[in-house]
Design a protein around this motif. Structure first.
Motif, PDB file in Angstrom:
ATOM      1  N   SER A 171     131.199 115.463  -6.496  1.00 34.50           N
ATOM      2  CA  SER A 171     130.472 115.054  -5.294  1.00 34.50           C
ATOM      3  C   SER A 171     131.359 114.119  -4.499  1.00 34.50           C
ATOM      4  CB  SER A 171     129.164 114.349  -5.655  1.00 34.50           C
ATOM      5  OG  SER A 171     129.427 113.171  -6.405  1.00 34.50           O
ATOM      6  N   ASN A 172     131.046 113.949  -3.229  1.00 38.99           N
ATOM      7  CA  ASN A 172     131.821 113.076  -2.354  1.00 38.99           C
ATOM      8  C   ASN A 172     130.942 111.950  -1.834  1.00 38.99           C
ATOM      9  OD1 ASN A 172     134.320 114.595  -2.343  1.00 38.99           O
ATOM     10  ND2 ASN A 172     133.187 116.157  -1.208  1.00 38.99           N
ATOM     11  N   MET A 173     131.510 110.744  -1.775  1.00 39.88           N
ATOM     12  CA  MET A 173     130.741 109.602  -1.295  1.00 39.88           C
ATOM     13  C   MET A 173     130.689 109.622   0.235  1.00 39.88           C
ATOM     14  SD  MET A 173     133.379 106.486  -2.020  1.00 39.88           S
ATOM     15  CE  MET A 173     135.025 106.433  -1.297  1.00 39.88           C
ATOM     16  N   THR A 174     129.657 108.969   0.775  1.00 42.34           N
ATOM     17  CA  THR A 174     129.535 108.856   2.228  1.00 42.34           C
ATOM     18  C   THR A 174     130.492 107.783   2.728  1.00 42.34           C
ATOM     19  OG1 THR A 174     127.716 107.306   1.893  1.00 42.34           O
ATOM     20  CG2 THR A 174     127.135 109.605   2.295  1.00 42.34           C
ATOM     21  N   PRO A 175     130.967 107.879   3.978  1.00 45.58           N
ATOM     22  CA  PRO A 175     131.901 106.873   4.495  1.00 45.58           C
ATOM     23  C   PRO A 175     131.223 105.534   4.755  1.00 45.58           C
ATOM     24  CG  PRO A 175     131.307 108.466   6.200  1.00 45.58           C
ATOM     25  CD  PRO A 175     130.712 108.966   4.928  1.00 45.58           C
ATOM     26  N   GLY A 176     132.036 104.472   4.857  1.00 47.09           N
ATOM     27  CA  GLY A 176     131.524 103.134   5.181  1.00 47.09           C
ATOM     28  C   GLY A 176     131.196 102.333   3.949  1.00 47.09           C
ATOM     29  N   GLY A 177     131.472 101.036   4.029  1.00 44.40           N
ATOM     30  CA  GLY A 177     131.138 100.126   2.939  1.00 44.40           C
ATOM     31  C   GLY A 177     132.239 100.008   1.911  1.00 44.40           C
ATOM     32  N   PRO A 182     131.307 103.090 -15.480  1.00 43.42           N
ATOM     33  CA  PRO A 182     131.466 104.492 -15.043  1.00 43.42           C
ATOM     34  C   PRO A 182     130.496 104.879 -13.930  1.00 43.42           C
ATOM     35  CG  PRO A 182     131.457 104.344 -17.433  1.00 43.42           C
ATOM     36  CD  PRO A 182     131.065 102.991 -16.930  1.00 43.42           C
ATOM     37  N   MET A 183     129.427 104.105 -13.739  1.00 43.16           N
ATOM     38  CA  MET A 183     128.436 104.448 -12.725  1.00 43.16           C
ATOM     39  C   MET A 183     128.536 103.551 -11.491  1.00 43.16           C
ATOM     40  SD  MET A 183     126.976 107.036 -14.060  1.00 43.16           S
ATOM     41  CE  MET A 183     125.536 107.318 -13.059  1.00 43.16           C
ATOM     42  N   GLN A 184     129.667 102.866 -11.286  1.00 50.35           N
ATOM     43  CA  GLN A 184     129.768 101.952 -10.137  1.00 50.35           C
ATOM     44  C   GLN A 184     129.517 102.702  -8.832  1.00 50.35           C
ATOM     45  OE1 GLN A 184     133.575 100.016 -10.070  1.00 50.35           O
ATOM     46  NE2 GLN A 184     134.744 101.905 -10.040  1.00 50.35           N
ATOM     47  N   VAL A 185     128.775 102.024  -7.941  1.00 54.09           N
ATOM     48  CA  VAL A 185     128.410 102.643  -6.670  1.00 54.09           C
ATOM     49  C   VAL A 185     128.912 101.781  -5.520  1.00 54.09           C
ATOM     50  CG1 VAL A 185     126.372 103.868  -7.541  1.00 54.09           C
ATOM     51  CG2 VAL A 185     126.128 101.518  -6.742  1.00 54.09           C
ATOM     52  N   LYS A 186     129.278 102.438  -4.438  1.00 58.16           N
ATOM     53  CA  LYS A 186     129.768 101.757  -3.239  1.00 58.16           C
ATOM     54  C   LYS A 186     128.593 101.550  -2.290  1.00 58.16           C
ATOM     55  CE  LYS A 186     131.201 104.391  -0.080  1.00 58.16           C
ATOM     56  NZ  LYS A 186     130.204 104.106   0.951  1.00 58.16           N
ATOM     57  N   VAL A 187     128.488 100.329  -1.761  1.00 53.92           N
ATOM     58  CA  VAL A 187     127.434 100.046  -0.788  1.00 53.92           C
ATOM     59  C   VAL A 187     128.044  99.419   0.455  1.00 53.92           C
ATOM     60  CG1 VAL A 187     125.712  99.713  -2.610  1.00 53.92           C
ATOM     61  CG2 VAL A 187     126.907  97.712  -1.667  1.00 53.92           C
ATOM     62  N   ASN A 188     127.297  99.499   1.546  1.00 59.03           N
ATOM     63  CA  ASN A 188     127.687  98.859   2.798  1.00 59.03           C
ATOM     64  C   ASN A 188     126.973  97.517   2.852  1.00 59.03           C
ATOM     65  OD1 ASN A 188     128.566  98.253   5.324  1.00 59.03           O
ATOM     66  ND2 ASN A 188     127.786 100.108   6.307  1.00 59.03           N
ATOM     67  N   ASP A 247     133.832  94.190   7.649  1.00 61.13           N
ATOM     68  CA  ASP A 247     133.742  95.348   8.544  1.00 61.13           C
ATOM     69  C   ASP A 247     132.313  95.622   9.013  1.00 61.13           C
ATOM     70  OD1 ASP A 247     136.424  95.681   8.292  1.00 61.13           O
ATOM     71  OD2 ASP A 247     136.317  97.320   6.833  1.00 61.13           O
ATOM     72  N   SER A 248     131.365  94.898   8.464  1.00 61.40           N
ATOM     73  CA  SER A 248     129.962  95.126   8.820  1.00 61.40           C
ATOM     74  C   SER A 248     129.683  94.607  10.230  1.00 61.40           C
ATOM     75  CB  SER A 248     129.035  94.426   7.824  1.00 61.40           C
ATOM     76  OG  SER A 248     127.706  94.386   8.313  1.00 61.40           O
ATOM     77  N   GLU A 249     128.910  95.387  10.974  1.00 65.48           N
ATOM     78  CA  GLU A 249     128.537  94.953  12.333  1.00 65.48           C
ATOM     79  C   GLU A 249     127.599  93.750  12.304  1.00 65.48           C
ATOM     80  OE1 GLU A 249     124.877  98.188  12.807  1.00 65.48           O
ATOM     81  OE2 GLU A 249     126.871  98.654  13.606  1.00 65.48           O
TER      82      GLU A 249
END
Length: 366
Positions: free
Chosen positions: A78-84, A93-99, A105-107
């Protein structure tokens, strides 16, 4: 090994949303329940082969007898969504990327960076997730145009997706937005800690009131300090540090058979007597005189009334407020009728706020 893993076949899909799939799996001919988080592991279909974390079920923990899908072996990539760029469940092993709201870079970064004060914003801090629904029902019924922001800590469940309460309250328009902090994730907004979450609630979401608690579950050990609800103390300290109005929901029950949880639970007593460093507002509303006397003796014996602002509330509306929105509550397997003082304690905070916040949010802090 610290994790128990098994492979199963998806037998049926009981219910599904974008965030949570409740499924049954066939493990060597045995049909068992499992949860899948599509945001982490993708959707599953009947017949898919899945790798399961079966640890909690094998330990008979209170997660409702569910396994959790680690991976769909039929759809591994699977591919992660951009941003964050901020990671939660870091270095696992289950680390997740968040914005995250705070990241450069956050508005929204500048709004957090330029924060000055909560300006007496009321912040209600609970310990158990089951305190959320009665508070929201009572507050929103009496303040239909005001916005509640829910901050979920990482004291229990980490994905907010597990909470059907939150999904239900949001679908009914009762919670405005959610924020997940620490290693909890999946809220409308992601923050690194309680301070930036409180700032986000005020500066970005313009909350009228903030409710803070852990998600479903709690870790306890039967020892004085060994429970995740102890986080209530540092959170209340943070609220006052940022110049907000701290309100503590005490854990009260007369249905729990364990003596240490009778009246005001030893959990709450430890937090309010020893852990929290500031004076906070504690609403108490019990209509049974014998039970009220029991709680009052606990308050006096532990000198909570000398340290905090104990406020006595007349509240006979909790059940009506819940019924008004068609909401059902349960905590430790008990419903409202079986443990009314527990749920009333959360609702009392809403009625306390109606008394103090209608007068330009004056504070009753000592």
């Amino acid at each position: 090994l610290m994790i128990s893993k098994k492979i199963g076949l998806v037998e049926s899909i009981i219910s599904k949303s974008d965030y949570l799939e409740e499924i049954t799996v066939n493990i060597n001919g045995d049909i068992q329940k499992s949860y899948n988080y599509p945001k982490m592991t993708g959707n599953v279909q009947v017949g898919d082969e899945v790798l399961l974390n079966t640890t909690a079920v094998e330990l008979s923990l209170g997660t409702g007898g569910y396994h959790f899908v680690i991976a769909n072996l039929n759809k591994l990539e699977s591919n992660m969504t951009p941003g964050g760029h901020i990671m939660k469940l870091r270095y696992t092993p289950m680390q997740v990327k968040v914005n995250s709201v705070e990241e450069q870079d956050s508005e929204l970064h500048d709004k957090v960076h330029n924060f000055k004060s909560l300006d007496n914003l009321p912040v209600v801090v609970g310990t158990l997730h089951s305190m959320l629904t009665p508070f929201v029902a009572s507050y929103k019924r009496n303040n239909p145009t005001k916005n509640i922001v829910y901050i979920m800590t990482d004291g229990a469940a980490l994905p907010i997706y597990l909470s059907k309460n939150v999904e239900n309250l949001k679908n009914k328009g009762l919670i405005y937005k959610t924020i997940t902090i620490g290693n909890a994730f999946g809220g409308d907004y992601e923050c690194i800690n309680i301070y930036s979450a409180l700032i986000t609630a005020k500066e970005i979401l313009k909350a009228d009131v903030v409710f803070v608690s852990m998600g479903p579950g709690i870790a306890g050990t039967g020892t004085k300090y060994g429970f995740t609800g102890i986080e209530q103390g540092p959170i209340l300290d943070a609220v006052l540090k940022l110049k907000g109005m701290p309100i503590a929901i005490p854990r009260i029950s007369f249905a729990d058979k364990r003596e240490r949880h009778q009246g005001i639970s030893h959990h709450s007593m430890t937090v309010l007597k020893e852990i929290v460093n500031v004076a906070v507002n504690i609403p108490i509303g019990i209509d049974d005189n014998e039970k009220l006397s029991y709680v009052n003796k606990q308050i006096k014996d532990n000198e909570l009334d000398k340290k905090h602002n104990i406020v006595y509330i007349k509240n006979e509306n909790t059940e009506d407020d819940l019924n008004h929105y068609g909401l059902r509550v349960k905590s430790m397997g008990r419903n409202y009728q079986q443990d009314r003082e527990f749920f009333d304690a959360a609702s009392n905070a809403a009625y306390y706020l109606m008394e103090v916040c209608d007068d330009s949010r004056r504070t009753n802090n000592k």
